[in-house]
Design an enzyme around this catalytic site. Structure first.
Site, short mmCIF file in Angstrom:
data_model
loop_
_atom_site.label_atom_id
_atom_site.label_comp_id
_atom_site.label_asym_id
_atom_site.label_seq_id
_atom_site.Cartn_x
_atom_site.Cartn_y
_atom_site.Cartn_z
N GLY A 57 2.36 -11.02 9.86
CA GLY A 57 3.25 -11.35 8.77
C GLY A 57 3.81 -10.16 8.03
O GLY A 57 4.73 -10.29 7.24
N ALA A 74 -6.83 -1.99 7.46
CA ALA A 74 -6.80 -0.74 6.70
C ALA A 74 -5.39 -0.29 6.32
O ALA A 74 -5.21 0.85 5.89
CB ALA A 74 -7.52 0.39 7.47
N THR A 100 1.37 1.09 10.40
CA THR A 100 2.68 1.73 10.27
C THR A 100 2.55 3.23 10.45
O THR A 100 3.37 3.87 11.11
CB THR A 100 3.29 1.42 8.89
N GLY A 109 1.03 3.30 4.75
CA GLY A 109 0.86 1.87 4.63
C GLY A 109 0.82 1.37 3.20
O GLY A 109 0.41 2.09 2.28
N GLU A 154 -2.18 -3.79 1.97
CA GLU A 154 -3.28 -4.31 1.16
C GLU A 154 -3.13 -3.97 -0.32
O GLU A 154 -3.59 -4.71 -1.19
CB GLU A 154 -4.60 -3.73 1.64
#
Length: 780
Positions: free
Chosen positions: A487, A527, A531, A736, A739
């Protein structure tokens, strides 16, 4: 040659058409024909008990039953970071819902009936259901053999106790730092367990053919890790990595819950008992709640000191984690949090104890944020309170202490460059920080809350990525990788990275989902690192393919490769503008020579990436000496919250969140992660709450009783803010963000509630009921 074409552009998702049209296949959609068998498991009704006997005779004789298995058939352990978990329970069960036996039958109903016919005799043991009891001197041991379990070298279990791992960080002189402080604030914060609530439940189909080949179809974030753990656990049956294939199609949400191995090992094991037949095991929604990973509970004891000018002098942070019955993955959450529990602050004197504690609740494991959301609740609540005691504006207090490039991290390494201060300023401006918001309704009051966040990828030092790339006859491209699209837009971003290098639009690039027989290695999609890490592998693969194209042109046409570039699906030359060589003319067929021979051949590329500068080895008493984290992503968030003074009901009027993405490969995807992360974070602080009874049973394993927000509960306004301070070793500077965007939700809401009502809530969730009762207690 112009500038960037595809990196930084708002390209549409390359998987979008598959998903909106219904063409995308998930594991449960796959057809296996009439030979497909179905499995059901027998689960423990007790949180802690010895298994005295298992009687399977009645079940085995029932119509449609093909096989019945117990722990005696598969006496094997498994685990990613510590081998403490069992395929089926052996001598004892350690949580309500643990699998004890399984039935394989011709249809799901027959399997379920037969499973209910299996009789298990238990001898109950005292259940340890909270960390306080687990840490008591006379506590019952949940794992008496803990001292013998194999584990990674950066874990420090304490045999003869319920402590599975103890991460310590010591820097400077905390005692002297507190003595130097003008204000010292201490308090305790508690965070309950949470469920992942992915749309797709866990499901596995496995088949071992008569040649011994085991193929497993999983809904997974970790196909290669799964193959590795299957090979290790089932090795006594003669299986090796060579014999095992894991295929993962599209996945319907993960959030960490589909990382590593949970129920998938059951399907793999059962397939070996019914060779030739595919076997499907699918969790119900209830099983999703109690027999997959849960987010761990936390008791955080926090002490922070600061000078009158706002400078933080010392921190002492004790984190006691309710890790559940097995910690083979969850202990690394504890480790990661312990390394970074100062938050994004410059603090010279540090004492951190992050303790992983066994209990008889379901196993804890990875969850979006990987422990950072939990400790940020207390930390960022504490920072606002400390600022207020000093008489300093909470945002200014954070500006004073925000960590900057080359500041020393808790474990002694230097901080990477980040746009944290820019994030602070832009977020504060977005919510009009410093300006009081007045409610037109006298029954409500408006408060504002602010919080910082940071997170590093929690990876072993040898986590790595690989990518293969090939051109097709029409100049289109196929990329094979083994990261997972869950997603976040991973497939699209990988296509954009390759597109930028090769001058081919992302719409002509297909990025394939994993198959361990065909796709190259990827550690896991966890984690928030793919990317960065897999992006570097794709960048290298695309670069190799580009160089091979240039070499073909040099050999066939004589052009200097240093003058060539790729644009608009053509090879072009800075010195010969008329050169416009379509890629489709050469990437498979090569280029013809005047003598009728050809130069070139199919263009392919491969790339790998491993951060070779990291090390998890350090002094176990201080945490100094290693380099466990590759970099940090930082940011800030603020909320405008309306609180009903009579009912405690809260409405989020505005949220702003700024995150430093390094370089936003696709700004739309980053904005989507900001919005989605904010909403998921708000759900954990305002609604979600796992409830266990005194015997360790989960009381609300369903969406009727476990509340998650609906569209009616979304904020009025979400302001996504992208900061871009490049990560030097990231693809085009990217790092990234997936998260990070949920991490600040809980403390910013707690700070806003305090701003609106004057009441400080130190336990999650912060529900309307809790706020209303606190206001009632304060008024009496």
């Amino acid at each position: 040659m112009t500038g960037r074409h595809y990196v930084g552009s708002r390209e549409p998702r390359i998987d979008g058409r598959d998903k909106v049209s219904g063409a995308a296949h998930f594991v449960d959609d796959l057809e296996f024909g009439p030979d497909l068998l179905h499995a059901a498991v027998v689960e423990s009704p007790h949180a802690h008990a010895r298994i005295v006997a298992i009687d399977t005779a009645a079940a085995a004789a029932m119509p449609g039953v093909v096989a019945v298995v117990t722990g005696a058939d598969f006496p094997f352990t498994f685990g990613l970071y510590m081998k403490d978990r069992y395929v089926f329970a052996q001598d004892r069960v350690r949580f309500v819902g643990e699998q004890v036996a399984a039935v394989v039958a011709r249809d799901p109903a027959a399997a379920k009936r037969a499973a209910a016919a299996i009789e298990v005799t238990y001898d109950e043991l005292p259940a340890v259901l909270d960390v306080e009891r687990a840490m008591a001197d006379d506590a019952d041991l949940i794992h008496p053999d803990l001292g013998e379990y194999p584990h990674v070298p950066w874990f420090f279990p304490r045999g003869g106790t319920n402590v599975a791992h103890w991460r310590k960080i010591r820097k400077g002189d905390p005692e002297a730092g507190f003595a130097e402080a003008d204000v010292v604030l201490e308090d305790t914060y508690t965070v309950p367990r949470y469920a992942h609530c992915a749309i797709e439940p866990h499901v596995v189909v496995a088949q071992q053919d008569h040649a011994g080949r085991l193929t497993v179809w999983t809904a997974s974030q970790s196909p290669y890790i799964q193959r590795d753990l299957f090979a290790d656990a089932l090795g006594p049956l003669g299986l090796t990595h060579h014999d095992i294939r894991v295929i993962t199609p599209y996945v319907g949400g993960g959030f960490g819950g589909k990382a590593g191995v949970t129920m998938e090992i059951i399907g793999a094991a059962l397939a070996t008992a019914v060779k030739g037949h595919p076997v499907k095991l699918r969790w119900t929604r209830e099983q999703e709640f109690y027999n997959t990973y849960q987010r761990q509970g936390l008791v955080a004891r926090l002490k922070v000191g600061a000078k009158a000018d706002g400078t933080i002098t010392a921190i002492e942070h004790v984190l006691e984690w309710d890790a559940g019955a097995y910690v083979e993955y969850g202990a690394n959450v504890v480790n990661a949090a312990g390394l970074s529990a100062t938050g994004p602050y410059r603090i010279p004197n540090v004492s951190i104890d992050s303790v992983c504690i066994y209990t008889n609740l379901p196993p804890g494991g990875p969850y979006r944020g990987f422990g950072y959301s939990e400790f940020h609740f207390g930390l960022e609540s504490h920072m606002t309170r400390l600022a207020q005691q000093l008489g300093i504006d909470p945002v200014e207090f954070r500006r004073i202490n925000a960590i900057t490039e080359d500041d020393t991290l808790p474990y002694g390494r230097a901080m990477n460059a980040s746009g944290l201060r820019e994030a602070i300023d832009r977020t504060a401006a977005a919510i009009d920080w410093g300006t009081d918001a007045e409610s037109p309704d006298p029954r409500t009051r408006i408060g504002k809350g602010f919080a910082l966040f940071w997170k590093a990828p929690a990876m072993p030092p040898n986590a790595s990525s690989a990518a293969f790339l090939k051109f097709n006859e029409d100049g289109s491209i196929n990329i094979t990788v083994s990261g997972m699209e869950i997603g976040q837009g991973y497939l699209t971003v990988m296509a954009q990275i390759a597109a930028e290098v090769l001058g081919v639009p992302p719409s002509k690039i297909r990025v394939e989902t994993p198959d361990t027989d065909r796709n190259p290695y990827e550690w896991q999609t966890v984690a928030s690192h793919v990317t960065w890490s897999c992006g570097n592998a794709v960048l290298a693969a695309a670069g190799e393919a580009r160089d091979r194209i240039f070499e073909v042109v040099r050999r066939a046409r004589g052009y200097d490769p240093s003058t060539l570039y790729l644009e608009d699906e053509k090879v072009k030359c800075t010195e010969v503008p008329e050169l416009q060589l379509p890629l489709s003319d050469l990437v498979t067929s090569g280029l013809a020579m005047e003598d009728g021979t050809w130069r070139g051949g199919p263009i392919v590329g491969s790339g790998t990436y491993m951060p070779e500068f990291t090390s998890a080895l350090s002094n176990p008493e201080t945490g100094q000496g290693g380099h466990p984290n590759v970099h940090y992503t930082t940011g800030a968030a603020g909320v405008v919250l309306e609180v009903d003074l009579e009912t405690g009901r809260m409405k989020v009027r505005k949220v702003a969140l700024a995150v430093d993405a390094g370089r936003a490969i696709n700004p739309t995807m980053v904005e989507g992660q900001i919005t989605g992360g904010v909403l998921q974070g708000l759900a954990t602080v305002l609604y979600e709450d796992m409830r266990f009874d005194d015997e360790g049973r989960l009381r609300n394993p369903n969406f009727t009783d476990y509340k998650i927000p609906t569209s009616l509960d979304t904020p009025d306004v979400v302001i996504p803010i992208i900061v871009e301070v490049p990560q030097p070793d990231g693809p085009f500077g990217a790092r990234g963000v997936g998260e990070h965007t949920m991490i600040p939700a809980a403390p910013m809401v707690a700070n806003a509630v305090a701003d609106a009502t004057g009441l400080r809530v130190t336990s999650m969730p912060i529900t309307a009921e809790k706020v209303a009762l606190a206001m009632l207690a304060a008024s009496t």
